[in-house]
Scaffold this motif. Structure first.
Motif, short mmCIF file in Angstrom:
data_model
loop_
_atom_site.label_atom_id
_atom_site.label_comp_id
_atom_site.label_asym_id
_atom_site.label_seq_id
_atom_site.Cartn_x
_atom_site.Cartn_y
_atom_site.Cartn_z
N PHE A 244 22.75 23.84 -55.98
CA PHE A 244 22.03 23.78 -57.12
C PHE A 244 20.60 25.30 -57.24
CE2 PHE A 244 22.81 20.06 -54.19
CZ PHE A 244 23.16 18.99 -55.11
N GLN A 245 20.64 25.70 -56.48
CA GLN A 245 19.99 27.09 -57.09
C GLN A 245 20.20 27.64 -57.94
OE1 GLN A 245 18.73 30.20 -54.61
NE2 GLN A 245 18.61 27.84 -52.49
N ALA A 246 21.88 27.90 -58.26
CA ALA A 246 22.95 28.17 -59.29
C ALA A 246 22.84 27.47 -60.36
CB ALA A 246 24.64 28.35 -58.39
N LEU A 247 22.29 26.44 -60.83
CA LEU A 247 21.85 25.20 -61.40
C LEU A 247 20.80 24.99 -62.13
CD1 LEU A 247 24.55 22.42 -60.52
CD2 LEU A 247 24.60 22.80 -61.84
N HIS A 248 20.07 25.40 -61.04
CA HIS A 248 18.68 25.26 -61.62
C HIS A 248 18.18 25.98 -62.89
CE1 HIS A 248 13.81 25.44 -60.56
NE2 HIS A 248 13.99 26.95 -61.41
N PRO A 249 18.62 27.44 -63.53
CA PRO A 249 18.20 28.17 -64.30
C PRO A 249 18.82 26.74 -65.85
CG PRO A 249 19.23 29.54 -63.39
CD PRO A 249 18.71 27.94 -62.83
N PHE A 250 19.68 26.45 -65.53
CA PHE A 250 20.50 25.92 -67.07
C PHE A 250 20.40 24.00 -67.04
CE2 PHE A 250 23.25 28.40 -64.75
CZ PHE A 250 23.92 29.70 -66.22
N MET A 251 19.59 23.59 -66.07
CA MET A 251 18.93 22.64 -66.26
C MET A 251 18.08 22.37 -67.05
SD MET A 251 21.15 20.19 -63.88
CE MET A 251 22.36 21.31 -64.50
N PRO A 252 17.83 20.58 -67.98
CA PRO A 252 17.03 20.52 -68.82
C PRO A 252 15.85 20.27 -68.17
CG PRO A 252 18.62 19.75 -69.64
CD PRO A 252 19.62 19.88 -68.37
N ALA A 253 15.45 19.66 -66.75
CA ALA A 253 14.08 18.79 -66.37
C ALA A 253 14.22 19.98 -65.89
CB ALA A 253 14.66 18.33 -64.98
N THR A 254 14.38 21.54 -64.97
CA THR A 254 13.44 22.21 -64.65
C THR A 254 12.67 23.40 -65.47
OG1 THR A 254 15.85 23.03 -63.44
CG2 THR A 254 14.33 25.13 -64.41
N TYR A 255 13.01 22.66 -66.91
CA TYR A 255 12.01 23.30 -68.03
C TYR A 255 10.92 22.23 -67.83
CZ TYR A 255 15.30 26.86 -68.44
OH TYR A 255 16.37 28.12 -67.96
N GLU A 256 11.56 20.86 -68.41
CA GLU A 256 10.67 19.92 -68.14
C GLU A 256 9.33 20.49 -66.59
OE1 GLU A 256 9.99 14.99 -67.67
OE2 GLU A 256 12.02 15.90 -67.70
N VAL A 257 9.58 20.52 -65.73
CA VAL A 257 8.68 20.17 -64.52
C VAL A 257 7.67 21.52 -64.88
CG1 VAL A 257 8.68 20.60 -62.39
CG2 VAL A 257 10.52 19.35 -62.90
N SER A 258 8.28 22.92 -64.55
CA SER A 258 7.96 24.07 -65.43
C SER A 258 6.52 23.67 -66.13
CB SER A 258 8.38 25.28 -66.09
OG SER A 258 7.74 26.15 -65.98
N GLY A 259 7.12 22.88 -67.54
CA GLY A 259 5.89 22.77 -68.59
C GLY A 259 4.92 22.15 -68.59
N LEU A 260 5.14 21.19 -67.66
CA LEU A 260 4.27 20.18 -67.10
C LEU A 260 3.51 20.47 -66.23
CD1 LEU A 260 6.11 16.22 -67.48
CD2 LEU A 260 4.58 16.96 -68.48
N ARG A 261 4.23 21.35 -65.08
CA ARG A 261 3.29 22.15 -64.17
C ARG A 261 1.70 22.66 -64.94
NH1 ARG A 261 7.83 23.65 -60.05
NH2 ARG A 261 7.54 22.00 -58.72
N GLU A 262 2.33 23.45 -66.03
CA GLU A 262 1.62 24.43 -66.27
C GLU A 262 0.00 24.04 -67.32
OE1 GLU A 262 2.31 27.72 -68.84
OE2 GLU A 262 4.17 28.41 -66.67
N LEU A 263 1.10 22.99 -67.53
CA LEU A 263 0.19 21.85 -68.96
C LEU A 263 -1.31 20.86 -68.01
CD1 LEU A 263 2.81 21.10 -71.56
CD2 LEU A 263 0.60 21.92 -71.63
N MET A 264 -0.30 20.25 -66.92
CA MET A 264 -1.09 20.14 -65.65
C MET A 264 -2.64 20.39 -64.99
SD MET A 264 1.09 17.02 -64.64
CE MET A 264 0.85 16.95 -62.66
N THR A 265 -2.14 22.14 -64.94
CA THR A 265 -3.31 22.67 -63.81
C THR A 265 -3.69 23.97 -64.32
OG1 THR A 265 -1.09 24.25 -62.91
CG2 THR A 265 -1.68 22.67 -62.22
N GLY A 266 -3.69 23.91 -65.75
CA GLY A 266 -3.97 25.06 -66.61
C GLY A 266 -2.52 25.97 -66.14
N GLY A 267 -3.64 27.95 -66.79
CA GLY A 267 -2.97 29.15 -66.90
C GLY A 267 -1.96 29.10 -67.53
N ILE A 268 -2.15 28.49 -68.56
CA ILE A 268 -0.95 28.94 -70.07
C ILE A 268 0.16 29.94 -69.94
CG2 ILE A 268 -0.33 28.27 -71.65
CD1 ILE A 268 -0.83 25.96 -71.06
N ASP A 269 1.57 30.11 -70.04
CA ASP A 269 1.76 31.93 -69.88
C ASP A 269 3.16 31.89 -70.64
OD1 ASP A 269 3.69 30.71 -67.59
OD2 ASP A 269 2.68 32.29 -66.13
#
Length: 178
Positions: free
Chosen positions: A111-136
């Motif tokens: 699953f660690q190998a699949l992580h960078p290729f899964m669309p939900a990885t990017y959804e989770v990352s984007g939502l974390r930043e938008l919910m908590t701030g600290g956009i980068d």
């Protein structure tokens, strides 16, 4: 989506893109309504206080667009039954490899190998930043990935739909199903 590709549009000689959009646009309208309801429940019902609520809603809709286009592509490319199975398998893989439920570092190596290729990885990352701030840059990478996924899925669907305009005898005389 009941039928990922309307045969009436194909039979009328519509382009592959138009045939794809004929089915995708109503699904996107329903998805927009679902996003509005979900965000209203999060903000009002659950009293969530994201740092960027409007951007969060827009990002959730981008995710909706990307996943609907991806699911439609799977159904057009693999057929209805197989396309839905592929969508389900992708969903199961994403649940374990996106890092949304547990940190990806605590999951098995597969699953660690699949992580960078899964669309939900990017959804989770984007939502974390938008919910908590600290956009980068992670937010913009997530937006670019999901937008590219949606565009690529529609392009592949349109290409395959254009190729399906050639009708076979099996399509004209389908097997009877009971």
């Amino acid at each position: 989506m009941a039928a990922a590709l309307p045969t009436r549009a194909l039979a009328a000689g519509a382009s592959g893109l138009r045939s794809v959009l004929t089915d995708l646009l109503p699904a996107l309208a329903i998805g927009l309504g679902q996003v509005a309801i979900m965000v209203a429940v999060l903000l009002c019902g659950l009293d969530m206080k994201p740092v960027y609520p409007v951007a969060m809603a827009a990002f959730i809709y981008l995710t909706t667009v990307a996943f609907l286009a991806l699911q439609q592509m799977f159904i057009i490319v693999f057929g209805t039954a197989a396309g839905r199975v592929v969508s389900l398998v992708l969903l199961m893989l994403q649940l374990s490899s996106s890092g949304g439920t547990y940190p990806v570092e605590t999951t098995p190596g597969f699953f660690q190998a699949l992580h960078p290729f899964m669309p939900a990885t990017y959804e989770v990352s984007g939502l974390r930043e938008l919910m908590t701030g600290g956009i980068d840059s992670r937010l913009w990478i997530s937006v670019a990935f999901l937008a590219a996924l949606a565009i690529a899925s529609v392009a592949v669907s349109a290409f395959c739909a254009g190729r399906q305009r050639v009708f076979s005898s099996k399509w004209l005389h389908p097997e009877l199903e009971m």
